[in-house]
Design a protein around this motif. Structure first.
Motif, mmCIF file in Angstrom:
data_model
loop_
_atom_site.group_PDB
_atom_site.id
_atom_site.type_symbol
_atom_site.label_atom_id
_atom_site.label_comp_id
_atom_site.label_asym_id
_atom_site.label_seq_id
_atom_site.Cartn_x
_atom_site.Cartn_y
_atom_site.Cartn_z
ATOM 1 N N THR A 150 74.564 -22.503 -21.282
ATOM 2 C CA THR A 150 73.608 -21.592 -19.927
ATOM 3 C C THR A 150 73.258 -22.424 -19.443
ATOM 4 O OG1 THR A 150 72.908 -20.212 -21.767
ATOM 5 C CG2 THR A 150 74.604 -19.692 -21.448
ATOM 6 N N ARG A 151 72.569 -23.727 -19.497
ATOM 7 C CA ARG A 151 71.165 -24.129 -19.078
ATOM 8 C C ARG A 151 71.822 -24.201 -17.229
ATOM 9 N NH1 ARG A 151 70.630 -29.737 -21.146
ATOM 10 N NH2 ARG A 151 70.247 -28.819 -22.988
ATOM 11 N N ALA A 152 72.361 -23.422 -17.137
ATOM 12 C CA ALA A 152 72.895 -24.303 -15.096
ATOM 13 C C ALA A 152 72.636 -23.531 -14.313
ATOM 14 C CB ALA A 152 73.905 -24.428 -14.609
ATOM 15 N N TYR A 153 72.101 -21.207 -15.573
ATOM 16 C CA TYR A 153 71.755 -20.519 -14.629
ATOM 17 C C TYR A 153 70.418 -20.171 -14.819
ATOM 18 C CZ TYR A 153 77.261 -19.698 -15.333
ATOM 19 O OH TYR A 153 77.827 -19.055 -15.580
ATOM 20 N N GLU A 154 69.350 -19.431 -14.977
ATOM 21 C CA GLU A 154 68.634 -18.916 -14.655
ATOM 22 C C GLU A 154 68.104 -17.609 -16.126
ATOM 23 O OE1 GLU A 154 65.761 -20.562 -13.164
ATOM 24 O OE2 GLU A 154 66.361 -22.029 -12.534
ATOM 25 N N GLU A 155 67.011 -17.575 -16.528
ATOM 26 C CA GLU A 155 67.161 -15.845 -17.167
ATOM 27 C C GLU A 155 66.594 -14.855 -16.344
ATOM 28 O OE1 GLU A 155 63.732 -14.988 -20.804
ATOM 29 O OE2 GLU A 155 64.715 -16.309 -20.812
ATOM 30 N N GLY A 156 67.769 -13.756 -16.985
ATOM 31 C CA GLY A 156 68.072 -13.015 -16.195
ATOM 32 C C GLY A 156 68.683 -13.332 -14.777
ATOM 33 N N GLN A 157 69.545 -14.428 -14.731
ATOM 34 C CA GLN A 157 70.226 -14.415 -13.238
ATOM 35 C C GLN A 157 72.060 -12.964 -13.548
ATOM 36 O OE1 GLN A 157 71.726 -18.093 -12.980
ATOM 37 N NE2 GLN A 157 73.254 -17.206 -11.417
ATOM 38 N N GLU A 158 71.743 -12.316 -12.804
ATOM 39 C CA GLU A 158 73.177 -11.279 -13.159
ATOM 40 C C GLU A 158 74.191 -12.003 -12.416
ATOM 41 O OE1 GLU A 158 72.326 -7.513 -11.528
ATOM 42 O OE2 GLU A 158 71.025 -7.633 -13.704
ATOM 43 N N VAL A 159 75.515 -12.023 -12.943
ATOM 44 C CA VAL A 159 77.023 -12.414 -12.584
ATOM 45 C C VAL A 159 78.079 -12.103 -12.924
ATOM 46 C CG1 VAL A 159 76.213 -15.460 -12.115
ATOM 47 C CG2 VAL A 159 77.606 -14.183 -14.657
ATOM 48 N N VAL A 160 78.743 -11.918 -11.941
ATOM 49 C CA VAL A 160 80.416 -11.116 -12.264
ATOM 50 C C VAL A 160 81.459 -12.339 -12.727
ATOM 51 C CG1 VAL A 160 81.654 -9.644 -11.483
ATOM 52 C CG2 VAL A 160 79.806 -9.632 -10.390
ATOM 53 N N ILE A 161 81.923 -11.999 -14.344
ATOM 54 C CA ILE A 161 82.492 -12.583 -14.899
ATOM 55 C C ILE A 161 83.553 -11.497 -15.250
ATOM 56 C CG2 ILE A 161 83.368 -13.276 -16.896
ATOM 57 C CD1 ILE A 161 80.843 -15.063 -16.146
#
Length: 225
Positions: A128-139
């Motif tokens: 998950t290191r490519a994301y920001e903490e708290g980032q929202e994504v749709v999967i």
């Protein structure tokens, strides 16, 4: 050197080719691994894909945990190898005791297939290191045994130690405790995720391309190691 990511195929795996495609899009080399193999020396990380390993007989993931390759994988994971279990792969990791808790029948008792909003709670794992903490994504999610449960002590430990990797937002599709969609081990190299990031790597074929970050993350981790 190109990172090599093994993708295990069990009898009943459905999403192994999708996972391999996601690995390619992340600029790594997917390596097919048959469940009866015993050698992990040629790969840098491993993905356990979604599907219905061994037909989900007994319960989801219960038979796959005894596959010959899983014994080697357990040792490699405890030694630090990055491992991602997606949907059925998450179930296998829990059955193998590489992750705590269990995945049980959805609260609705129905199969659920939908685009799902998630919040990344831990952006420090190998996946998950490519994301920001708290980032929202749709999967997308697609499961019938996707309800994460754990005893109160385990649940508290996961929450207090930051081991909840992703959480459902807006709607909890399966009744998982604390809206948990994914967790990790203490070291952060083993991640289990119920939604399917491999089905959200291109906007043409999924609800978004926001799942690609899981695969980019492990490549970044191996490049920086």
């Amino acid at each position: 050197m190109t990172a090599r990511v093994g993708v295990i195929t069990f009898p009943g795996s459905l999403d192994d080719r999708d996972a391999a495609r996601a690995v390619r899009l992340a600029d790594a080399e997917p390596v097919p691994l048959w469940h009866a193999a015993t050698d992990l020396s040629e790969v840098d990380a491993v993905i356990l894909p979604g599907g219905f390993s061994y037909g989900d007989y007994l319960r989801a993931g219960a038979i796959a945990r005894f596959a010959p390759l899983m014994e080697r994988l357990a040792d490699a994971a405890r030694g630090g190898m990055p491992v991602l279990g997606i949907c059925n792969g998450f179930q296998v990791l829990c059955e193998s005791h590489l992750l705590p808790g269990a995945l049980t029948r959805n609260a609705s008792l129905h199969f659920v297939c939908r685009a799902q909003r998630l919040r990344i709670e831990n952006a420090k794992t190998d996946w998950t290191r490519a994301y920001e903490e708290g980032q929202e994504v749709v999967i997308p999610v697609k499961n019938i045994d996707g309800c994460f449960i754990a005893d109160p002590e385990t649940l508290e430990e996961l929450e207090s130690s930051g081991r909840v990797v992703a959480r459902y937002v807006d709607v909890n599709p399966n009744g998982s405790l604390n809206d948990i969609a994914g967790i990790c081990n203490e070291a952060g190299n083993v991640v289990g995720l119920m939604p399917h990031p491999e089905h959200a790597v291109e906007s043409l074929t999924g609800p978004s391309s926001e799942g690609l970050g899981f695969f980019v993350s492990v490549v970044q981790r191996m490049v920086s190691a």
